[in-house]
Structure formats: C-alpha cells, structure tokens
Write an enzyme that holds these catalytic residues in place. Structure first.
Site, PDB file in Angstrom:
ATOM      1  CB  VAL A 104      -0.946   0.010   1.220  1.00 32.59           C
ATOM      2  CG1 VAL A 104      -1.911   1.197   1.150  1.00 32.59           C
ATOM      3  CG2 VAL A 104      -1.738  -1.296   1.298  1.00 32.59           C
ATOM      4  CD  GLU A 105      -1.887   5.496  -1.684  1.00 30.75           C
ATOM      5  OE1 GLU A 105      -2.365   6.616  -1.467  1.00 30.75           O
ATOM      6  OE2 GLU A 105      -2.278   4.745  -2.590  1.00 30.75           O
ATOM      7  CB  CYS A 106       0.755   4.425   3.909  1.00 27.43           C
ATOM      8  SG  CYS A 106       0.154   2.755   4.233  1.00 27.43           S
TER       9      CYS A 106
END
Length: 528
Positions: free
Chosen positions: A327-329
């Site tokens: 996930v991008e985080c």
C-alpha cells in the site's frame, strides 16, 4: 542544547499567525494531530484568527469529521494544496463552491517534494503527471474555477531533450506532526503509529524556510530513555510539543480504534472468519481482477474496491505467500483495512516511510496495481479524480499508475443504483445504475491512455459484467459475465463502441459462486 517548549494546545494554536502556510502530516485519521487541529479551529471560531491560511498536505487527512476538516472554514482558509479530499466533504464543498483556491499534486510527488525542499532543490522533477490534469498544459491541478487565473505551482522543464514536470517548492511557516513518545529534550518516536509517513522530510522542509514545528505526543518520558534508532525527529528540530490529554478521542491510531498493536507491528494475530467477505458486486470484481496476478508479483492496491476486497480475497484464497501486497503508505504484506481506515494493515511484515515507498513506485514500479476508477473513454483515458461536482483529488493514483507494469482498474459497469445478484454461477442485474461510466468525454484525465500505449504498458478495466483491455487501436472488450446480454446490458450502455475481441470469452463462472475459495491459487499455479 536547543529544546522545545511544552505547551498547552491553546498556547500552540496561538503561535500560528494570519496568512501563514501550514503543512500537516497524516493519512486518513492516522497521525492526525487532533488536539492541535481542534485548538487552531476553536481559536479561529472565537477570535477570527488565524485566518487567510494556506494548508499543505500530501495525503487525505480526515475521516469525514476530524483531521484537517477543522480547517474547513471560509476566511480561515484561503488556499489548499493537497493530494486528496475524498474523505473531506466540507473541504470539497469549499473547493467546488469556489470559496478557496485549490491545487492538487499527486501524493507521492508531494511526499517527495518535502525532501526536495529540505535539500534546497528547485522542486520535484519527474515524469509523473505528464499528460494528466496536473500537467500545466491540461489545467495544472487547479481544482475549481477561481484557481484557473491564479499562479501555476508547476511547470514543464526539458532535460536532455525530454519533458519533465517540476513541482515547485512551497515555503512553509509551520509544520504540524504527531508521534507516540517524546522525551524531555523533544526527541520524538512513532512507535504506535500505523504509518511512518514523511514526518522528518516535512520537518526539515519547514526548517529550510525558517518555519516552526509543532508536535503532538501521547507519552512523555525521561531524557535518554528513547532508543536512538527509534527517534524519528530529533528534538532540536521541534519548537513546541503538545501532550494529548485525551488519547482515546484525539490521538487515535486510526478512525476505527484508539490502538491495536497488530496495526503498528507489535504483534501478529491469526486470520479469523471476519476477514472473509460475503459475495457482493465488489467482491466479484475483485475476484476477476486478481486473476491477472502471477506468482511472486508485487502488487499495489488503491482506494475503493481494490483496498476493500483485494487483501481479504488474497487471505481467503491462501495466496499470501505467493504474492506480496503493498500500500502506498509503506505497507508490505498483511491484510489492509478499507474505507475510512485506508492505508493501514494488520500483520504486515514491513512498514517503510511514505516517501521511500514512492521511490519504488516511481522507479522500478510494481508488477501490477489495482485501482478504482470512475470514467473511461475509447482511448483508454481514465478519470478517478473528479466525479460529479466534488473534486476528490489524485491521492497516489497518478504516481502508481504511471510506472506500474500492469494496471487493472476495478469499477462497477454503471453507477448510482446498480444492484446485482448471483445464482448458479451467473450474474443478474436486478436494477441498472443510472450513471454511465464509459463515456466520450472525461471530466478529468487521471490516467493517459495514449502515453500508456506508447510505452506498451499493460492495462485492463474490470467490471462485474465485462472485462476490457487497452490495445494499440483502443479499448477492446475481451470477456463478458455468464448471464449477461452483450447488446442490451453492455454495448447499449456505453457512449462509444469498443473493439470486440474475435475471441470474446465468458468470465469464469466460479467468480459468481458464493463458496470460497474460488480457485485463485490453482489459477496462479497454472500460469507458471
């Protein structure tokens, strides 16, 4: 040694002057400095100050009620430069009604712009954004009418004969951050936070411009107690610290709970029955989309259908050890949460910094990404950033889709009112949606189909009843669901005529059966 002042929330809010530019660091409600943000809002409501602010943020930072929603007041806010507003209805209202200036910068570029600013560079230079609505030749990320005549915040530069976007530096007066432990010298950790984010980069960017850093913390400890490797921001860079007096309300790990050690990596918990999803339209779309996977793929999931269903399907199909979800985080592995808790996962095996994650997405690029979408045209252009009058913004969509080797968009075929049912391995449309998604003209271009074709990027568009693939000649229909009529339930509901594959197939009927797993593991192994 320079030390920060320990202040009350009201005292910290009084530091902020009118006309200031403020950066806030967080994502959804994760790491939201709620104690400080509420105090700034209350001061404005009581005194009219601070006003005419510019708010800067890379991620969406709200759960529809809290977070930077506290800045959603006319006159308090003059301008917003952000990545995403999908969970900020009040902010979207201000933008769409032309009450504030509004610019959008792709989330990953924004997180890394802080690094560029901190190092004194002339901005963030990148290919990401070319040909989309953030390209200054296509609107420059200006999200409403009044911003059209305002100055650009990006431009096009040519280096060695190639075009690049340059996102310009944004001088900061204040940066508001959050951590878990702070010692008497102001050294700050993020032990219990569900993301690492780009905290230090933003702090150093603020310091580059002579700004002040205000931190919210949960626990205060003695000087020297914190392990040096756990300190994310040295206290010499922090000007004021506010201790949260009500962590249950104002220092929540995320929207849904105050603290769960499984989401910051302190423990691993067994998967349980609640992780399995019932068969719905969204799950059916996710099942078909995941059939595009290959063994050992590193994949990304975006907001919407992908983040809500991909993780649980991977878990119930028992392929967690065959592929790697990100996930991008900064998450690697685990089971992501969806909705207002987007961006966190339990049982992840690695959690890297937000801006570092985008070095991977923007450089090597993931093997495959699953993204939500709202509109698509014949050329393969996709709009996922402005649907109707409300501007949601880009989030990490543009960053990730630009460089992924394979992009799979996940969307219902129509919108607003669509209802489906499943029986005997077939799909039935009980009520058709009133909103057409396959259109001749997009509101915004979030994904440029022409550029994708030029660099031979693989792209699919998966719905509950039809699968499309982007070819050099345009969008091609390759599969339809069992039980669906090609003419009346697909072609008649599109504003353009797609290419129809000469080898048009029927979608795997097991997608529409309620029993789990549906056989994804076998599908992956057969591809080897």
């Amino acid at each position: 040694m320079k030390k920060p002042k320990f202040l009350s929330a009201d005292e910290a809010a009084a530091m902020i002057q009118d006309n200031a530019t403020i950066a806030t660091i967080g994502m959804t409600l994760v790491s939201a400095s709620e104690t400080i943000l509420k105090a700034v809002e209350n001061r404005f409501l009581e005194t009219g100050s601070p006003n005419t602010l510019t708010l800067v943020h890379s991620c969406g930072q709200s759960d529809r009620e809290r977070g930077i929603q506290h800045f959603s007041h006319e006159k308090m806010l003059h301008c917003i430069i952000g990545g995403h507003w999908g969970l900020q209805p009040k902010m979207m209202d201000l933008i769409s009604s032309n009450k504030i200036l509004a610019y959008c910068i792709p989330q990953g570029q924004f997180s890394q712009l802080y690094r560029s600013m901190a190092g004194g560079e002339p901005g963030k230079i990148t290919k990401v954004g070319l040909g989309t609505f953030v390209d200054p030749r296509r609107g420059g990320g200006k999200m409403n009418e009044i911003t059209q005549s305002a100055p650009d915040i990006s431009d096009i530069v040519t280096i060695d004969g190639e075009e690049y976007m340059r996102y310009r530096p944004i001088p900061l007066d204040y940066c508001i951050i959050r951590g878990t432990y702070v010692d008497e010298l102001g050294n700050l950790t993020t032990d219990e936070e569900a993301m690492q984010l780009e905290v230090l980069s933003a702090v150093l960017a603020c310091k580059k411009f002579g700004g002040k850093v205000i931190a919210q913390a949960k626990y205060k400890v003695q000087a020297g107690q914190l392990h040096c490797k756990k300190v994310i921001v040295p206290g010499v860079f922090i000007d004021a610290v506010v201790m949260c007096t009500n962590p249950e309300e104002d220092h929540r790990q995320t929207h849904s709970f105050a603290f769960n050690p499984a989401y910051c990596g302190d423990i691993k918990v067994p998967a349980d029955a609640s992780d399995a999803l019932p068969l719905t339209l969204r799950k059916a779309i996710g099942r078909r989309a995941l059939m595009e996977l290959h063994m050992d793929d590193i994949l990304n999931v975006g907001t919407g259908i992908p983040n809500d269903v991909v993780g649980p399907i991977i878990t119930e199909e028992r392929i967690s050890e065959d592929v790697t979800i990100t996930v991008e985080c900064g998450i690697y592995g685990g089971i992501p949460m969806g909705g207002v808790d987007f961006g966190i996962a339990k049982n992840n095996f690695a959690l890297v910094r937000h801006d570092d994650q985008f070095d991977y997405y923007n450089g090597a690029g993931v093997d495959i990404t699953f993204m939500g979408a709202g509109e698509i045209d014949f050329e393969g252009n996709v709009n996922a950033t402005k649907l109707g009058p409300l501007p949601t913004g880009a989030g990490g969509f543009i960053d990730i889709t630009t460089n992924a080797r394979h992009v799979v968009f996940c969307s219902s075929f129509t919108g607003k009112g669509l209802k489906c049912s499943f029986a005997g391995g077939k799909l039935y449309i009980d009520q058709e949606g009133s909103l057409t998604k396959f259109v001749n003209q997009l509101q915004q271009v979030s994904y440029n189909g022409l550029i994708a074709r030029e660099k031979q990027q693989k792209m699919h568009y998966v719905t509950e009843r039809a699968v499309f693939e982007l070819t050099h000649s345009g969008l091609m229909l390759t599969e339809i669901a069992p039980g669906i009529d090609l003419q009346t339930q697909i072609l008649d509901l599109m504003e353009f005529s797609p290419i129809i594959s000469p080898n048009l197939k029927t979608m795997n009927e097991r997608i529409f059966c309620s029993d789990t797993p549906f056989g994804l593991k076998d599908i992956l192994h057969r591809k080897q």
